[in-house]
Design a protein around this motif. Sequence first.
Motif, mmCIF file in Angstrom:
data_model
loop_
_atom_site.group_PDB
_atom_site.id
_atom_site.type_symbol
_atom_site.label_atom_id
_atom_site.label_comp_id
_atom_site.label_asym_id
_atom_site.label_seq_id
_atom_site.Cartn_x
_atom_site.Cartn_y
_atom_site.Cartn_z
ATOM 1 N N SER A 77 0.845 -1.194 0.000
ATOM 2 C CA SER A 77 0.000 0.000 0.000
ATOM 3 C C SER A 77 0.879 1.241 0.000
ATOM 4 C CB SER A 77 -0.901 -0.003 1.246
ATOM 5 O OG SER A 77 -0.120 0.132 2.420
ATOM 6 N N GLY A 78 0.231 2.398 0.002
ATOM 7 C CA GLY A 78 0.977 3.641 0.061
ATOM 8 C C GLY A 78 1.796 3.761 1.331
ATOM 9 N N VAL A 123 -0.090 2.580 -4.553
ATOM 10 C CA VAL A 123 1.342 2.767 -4.818
ATOM 11 C C VAL A 123 1.548 3.927 -5.793
ATOM 12 C CG1 VAL A 123 3.374 1.727 -5.907
ATOM 13 C CG2 VAL A 123 2.009 0.401 -4.296
ATOM 14 N N LEU A 124 0.696 4.028 -6.805
ATOM 15 C CA LEU A 124 0.796 5.142 -7.758
ATOM 16 C C LEU A 124 0.559 6.473 -7.056
ATOM 17 C CD1 LEU A 124 -1.102 3.672 -10.851
ATOM 18 C CD2 LEU A 124 1.347 4.122 -10.663
ATOM 19 N N ARG A 125 -0.447 6.510 -6.174
ATOM 20 C CA ARG A 125 -0.723 7.734 -5.424
ATOM 21 C C ARG A 125 0.477 8.129 -4.577
ATOM 22 N NH1 ARG A 125 -0.138 8.460 -0.393
ATOM 23 N NH2 ARG A 125 -1.158 6.459 0.037
ATOM 24 N N ALA A 126 1.053 7.159 -3.876
ATOM 25 C CA ALA A 126 2.210 7.437 -3.022
ATOM 26 C C ALA A 126 3.428 7.832 -3.840
ATOM 27 C CB ALA A 126 2.521 6.210 -2.160
ATOM 28 N N SER A 127 3.609 7.216 -5.006
ATOM 29 C CA SER A 127 4.789 7.520 -5.825
ATOM 30 C C SER A 127 4.721 8.936 -6.385
ATOM 31 C CB SER A 127 4.928 6.502 -6.964
ATOM 32 O OG SER A 127 3.834 6.556 -7.836
ATOM 33 N N VAL A 128 3.538 9.383 -6.784
ATOM 34 C CA VAL A 128 3.407 10.763 -7.285
ATOM 35 C C VAL A 128 3.650 11.753 -6.141
ATOM 36 C CG1 VAL A 128 1.851 12.471 -8.305
ATOM 37 C CG2 VAL A 128 1.846 10.129 -9.159
#
Length: 270
Positions: A77-78, A123-128
């Motif tokens: 997860s994030g 994961v995409l939200r956290a990576s951005v």
Amino acid sequence: RSAALVFAREIKIISEAKPLFAITEKIRSRFRSESLKIGGDGGTLVPGLVLGDTKLQSQEFTAQMRRVGLTHLTAVSGENFAIVAAFIGWLLQRVIPKLKSRLVITGIFLSLFVFLVRPSPSVLRASVMAAVALIASAKGLSVRAVASLGTAIALLVLIDPFQAIDPGFALSVGATAGIILLSPKINLPEWLAIPISATLVCTPIIIAISGTLSIISIPANILAAPLVAPITVLGFIVALVPITAPLLIPIISPFAKLLAFIAHQGSHFP
């Protein structure tokens, strides 16, 4: 929703996996084998928590985690992404003095980490958000969590509008917004305020999606919260440096088993 089931007498390999995907799959497979040494549901949980590999998890255990409100721990997860990002930043700070060099290397590491764990909505939200923080730091600007969350939402929905109706994306955004906006206003220690604020904001979304409300969700998340970081960090080291497995897997084991125990016991509540 729709699905297609295709039967074939034999499977033909059209092309070999590209080198990056072949390497990441080898890492995942090797770590999966090491995690099995833990035994029980704790051993099946670790590959999902660290690398997003849920192949070993049974449907019964996944249902228990969902019932207790710990679904976000069955796969990366994030929160896990943030833990890894913080660990890499801390590690590089001790060996690389220049800030910009550290930021570039951190960005490369985190990009490769996304390939390794697979790009789920959280994961995409956290990576951005991490990318926004790295760029701001490189320019000497202060990092504002609300602004980076807003950037992540806007960018990901523009790239893929279907993110807007993805339950995982909604829960990830809700949990992050709760932590950023609500937890500072809860007059409790941080280790209590964070899971409470995230759960409170996510509860309406969970009810809308599933029609259920777990009375054990907040206590279970409070108990589970201290276990996530050691499993994530030590598991990440084992995945990248397999030679450390005999030393670190026994340390990971009690944390993973305790996490599984919380799910088993919590699933008996209404």
